[in-house]
Design a protein around this motif. Sequence first.
Motif, PDB file in Angstrom:
ATOM      1  N   LEU A  41       0.834  -1.205   0.000  1.00  0.00           N
ATOM      2  CA  LEU A  41       0.000   0.000   0.000  1.00  0.00           C
ATOM      3  C   LEU A  41       0.865   1.250   0.000  1.00  0.00           C
ATOM      4  N   GLY A  42       1.930   1.235   0.796  1.00  0.00           N
ATOM      5  CA  GLY A  42       2.843   2.376   0.827  1.00  0.00           C
ATOM      6  C   GLY A  42       3.511   2.598  -0.518  1.00  0.00           C
ATOM      7  N   GLU A  43       3.905   1.511  -1.169  1.00  0.00           N
ATOM      8  CA  GLU A  43       4.518   1.619  -2.500  1.00  0.00           C
ATOM      9  C   GLU A  43       3.525   2.182  -3.513  1.00  0.00           C
ATOM     10  N   LEU A  44       2.279   1.730  -3.433  1.00  0.00           N
ATOM     11  CA  LEU A  44       1.256   2.229  -4.353  1.00  0.00           C
ATOM     12  C   LEU A  44       0.996   3.715  -4.124  1.00  0.00           C
ATOM     13  N   LEU A  45       0.998   4.134  -2.868  1.00  0.00           N
ATOM     14  CA  LEU A  45       0.848   5.554  -2.563  1.00  0.00           C
ATOM     15  C   LEU A  45       2.013   6.338  -3.165  1.00  0.00           C
ATOM     16  N   ASP A  46       3.212   5.808  -3.024  1.00  0.00           N
ATOM     17  CA  ASP A  46       4.391   6.465  -3.598  1.00  0.00           C
ATOM     18  C   ASP A  46       4.290   6.581  -5.114  1.00  0.00           C
ATOM     19  N   GLU A  47       3.536   5.665  -5.743  1.00  0.00           N
ATOM     20  CA  GLU A  47       3.312   5.714  -7.188  1.00  0.00           C
ATOM     21  C   GLU A  47       2.209   6.700  -7.565  1.00  0.00           C
ATOM     22  N   GLY A  48       1.564   7.278  -6.552  1.00  0.00           N
ATOM     23  CA  GLY A  48       0.518   8.262  -6.821  1.00  0.00           C
ATOM     24  C   GLY A  48      -0.894   7.745  -6.675  1.00  0.00           C
ATOM     25  N   CYS A  49      -1.062   6.580  -6.095  1.00  0.00           N
ATOM     26  CA  CYS A  49      -2.394   5.996  -5.914  1.00  0.00           C
ATOM     27  C   CYS A  49      -3.047   6.593  -4.660  1.00  0.00           C
ATOM     28  N   MET A  50      -3.968   7.535  -4.885  1.00  0.00           N
ATOM     29  CA  MET A  50      -4.630   8.189  -3.765  1.00  0.00           C
ATOM     30  C   MET A  50      -5.572   7.239  -3.028  1.00  0.00           C
ATOM     31  N   HIS A  51      -6.068   6.217  -3.729  1.00  0.00           N
ATOM     32  CA  HIS A  51      -6.907   5.214  -3.065  1.00  0.00           C
ATOM     33  C   HIS A  51      -6.087   4.477  -2.000  1.00  0.00           C
ATOM     34  N   ALA A  52      -4.832   4.171  -2.313  1.00  0.00           N
ATOM     35  CA  ALA A  52      -3.953   3.541  -1.320  1.00  0.00           C
ATOM     36  C   ALA A  52      -3.770   4.476  -0.130  1.00  0.00           C
ATOM     37  N   GLY A  53      -3.639   5.777  -0.395  1.00  0.00           N
ATOM     38  CA  GLY A  53      -3.530   6.752   0.683  1.00  0.00           C
ATOM     39  C   GLY A  53      -4.754   6.749   1.580  1.00  0.00           C
ATOM     40  N   SER A  54      -5.919   6.642   0.959  1.00  0.00           N
ATOM     41  CA  SER A  54      -7.161   6.587   1.721  1.00  0.00           C
ATOM     42  C   SER A  54      -7.215   5.334   2.597  1.00  0.00           C
ATOM     43  N   LEU A  55      -6.835   4.195   2.026  1.00  0.00           N
ATOM     44  CA  LEU A  55      -6.847   2.942   2.790  1.00  0.00           C
ATOM     45  C   LEU A  55      -5.837   2.984   3.938  1.00  0.00           C
ATOM     46  N   LEU A  56      -4.653   3.510   3.678  1.00  0.00           N
ATOM     47  CA  LEU A  56      -3.642   3.635   4.737  1.00  0.00           C
ATOM     48  C   LEU A  56      -4.105   4.609   5.820  1.00  0.00           C
ATOM     49  N   THR A  57      -4.747   5.687   5.399  1.00  0.00           N
ATOM     50  CA  THR A  57      -5.244   6.674   6.363  1.00  0.00           C
ATOM     51  C   THR A  57      -6.297   6.064   7.268  1.00  0.00           C
ATOM     52  N   ARG A  58      -7.204   5.285   6.694  1.00  0.00           N
ATOM     53  CA  ARG A  58      -8.246   4.625   7.491  1.00  0.00           C
ATOM     54  C   ARG A  58      -7.603   3.750   8.561  1.00  0.00           C
ATOM     55  N   ARG A  59      -6.576   3.001   8.180  1.00  0.00           N
ATOM     56  CA  ARG A  59      -5.889   2.131   9.139  1.00  0.00           C
ATOM     57  C   ARG A  59      -5.158   2.945  10.211  1.00  0.00           C
ATOM     58  N   ALA A  60      -4.492   4.022   9.799  1.00  0.00           N
ATOM     59  CA  ALA A  60      -3.741   4.852  10.745  1.00  0.00           C
ATOM     60  C   ALA A  60      -4.680   5.548  11.728  1.00  0.00           C
ATOM     61  N   VAL A  61      -5.843   5.996  11.259  1.00  0.00           N
ATOM     62  CA  VAL A  61      -6.818   6.631  12.150  1.00  0.00           C
ATOM     63  C   VAL A  61      -7.312   5.614  13.171  1.00  0.00           C
ATOM     64  N   ALA A  62      -7.627   4.413  12.716  1.00  0.00           N
ATOM     65  CA  ALA A  62      -8.121   3.380  13.620  1.00  0.00           C
ATOM     66  C   ALA A  62      -7.082   3.052  14.702  1.00  0.00           C
ATOM     67  N   ALA A  63      -5.799   3.132  14.337  1.00  0.00           N
ATOM     68  CA  ALA A  63      -4.720   2.835  15.278  1.00  0.00           C
ATOM     69  C   ALA A  63      -4.240   4.075  16.033  1.00  0.00           C
ATOM     70  N   HIS A  64      -4.821   5.231  15.733  1.00  0.00           N
ATOM     71  CA  HIS A  64      -4.384   6.507  16.304  1.00  0.00           C
ATOM     72  C   HIS A  64      -2.880   6.702  16.107  1.00  0.00           C
ATOM     73  N   ASP A  65      -2.398   6.358  14.925  1.00  0.00           N
ATOM     74  CA  ASP A  65      -0.976   6.432  14.607  1.00  0.00           C
ATOM     75  C   ASP A  65      -0.669   7.777  13.946  1.00  0.00           C
ATOM     76  N   LEU A  66      -0.329   8.760  14.773  1.00  0.00           N
ATOM     77  CA  LEU A  66      -0.091  10.116  14.285  1.00  0.00           C
ATOM     78  C   LEU A  66       1.122  10.188  13.360  1.00  0.00           C
ATOM     79  N   ARG A  67       2.159   9.458  13.670  1.00  0.00           N
ATOM     80  CA  ARG A  67       3.360   9.466  12.810  1.00  0.00           C
ATOM     81  C   ARG A  67       3.048   8.923  11.413  1.00  0.00           C
ATOM     82  N   GLU A  68       2.260   7.855  11.360  1.00  0.00           N
ATOM     83  CA  GLU A  68       1.901   7.278  10.067  1.00  0.00           C
ATOM     84  C   GLU A  68       1.022   8.256   9.279  1.00  0.00           C
ATOM     85  N   LEU A  69       0.114   8.934   9.945  1.00  0.00           N
ATOM     86  CA  LEU A  69      -0.703   9.943   9.255  1.00  0.00           C
ATOM     87  C   LEU A  69       0.176  11.035   8.666  1.00  0.00           C
TER      88      LEU A  69
END
Length: 100
Positions: A41-69
């Motif tokens: 997912l991180g690699e896909l985001l680096d390629e410009g996939c905003m959907h991957a960013g959305s999926l990663l953000t959902r996971r980071a919010v659920a984990a309250h991971d401020l650094r990952e956000l």
Amino acid sequence: MANMNTDFDRETLRELADEGNETALDRLADMADAAGDLGELGELLDEGCMHAGSLLTRRAVAAHDLRELRRISDAGYDGAGDELDRLLKGNGEGGTDRQP
């Protein structure tokens, strides 16, 4: 009308994504998310996939991971920065799919 096969193989999706097909890139992100493959997912985001960013953000919010956000935001997905600010301000437990 016959059912269309929507279970495409990863290699075909990757080829299409490499040719600039954003829908194929989004499908790859969905597959990585379903497999729990955060690295991909991180690699896909680096390629410009905003959907991957959305999926990663959902996971980071659920984990309250401020650094990952912050990292996701720095990689180009603005929604992660919005969620980071919301969490820092203490504005509820909602996620990226919240309606105003």
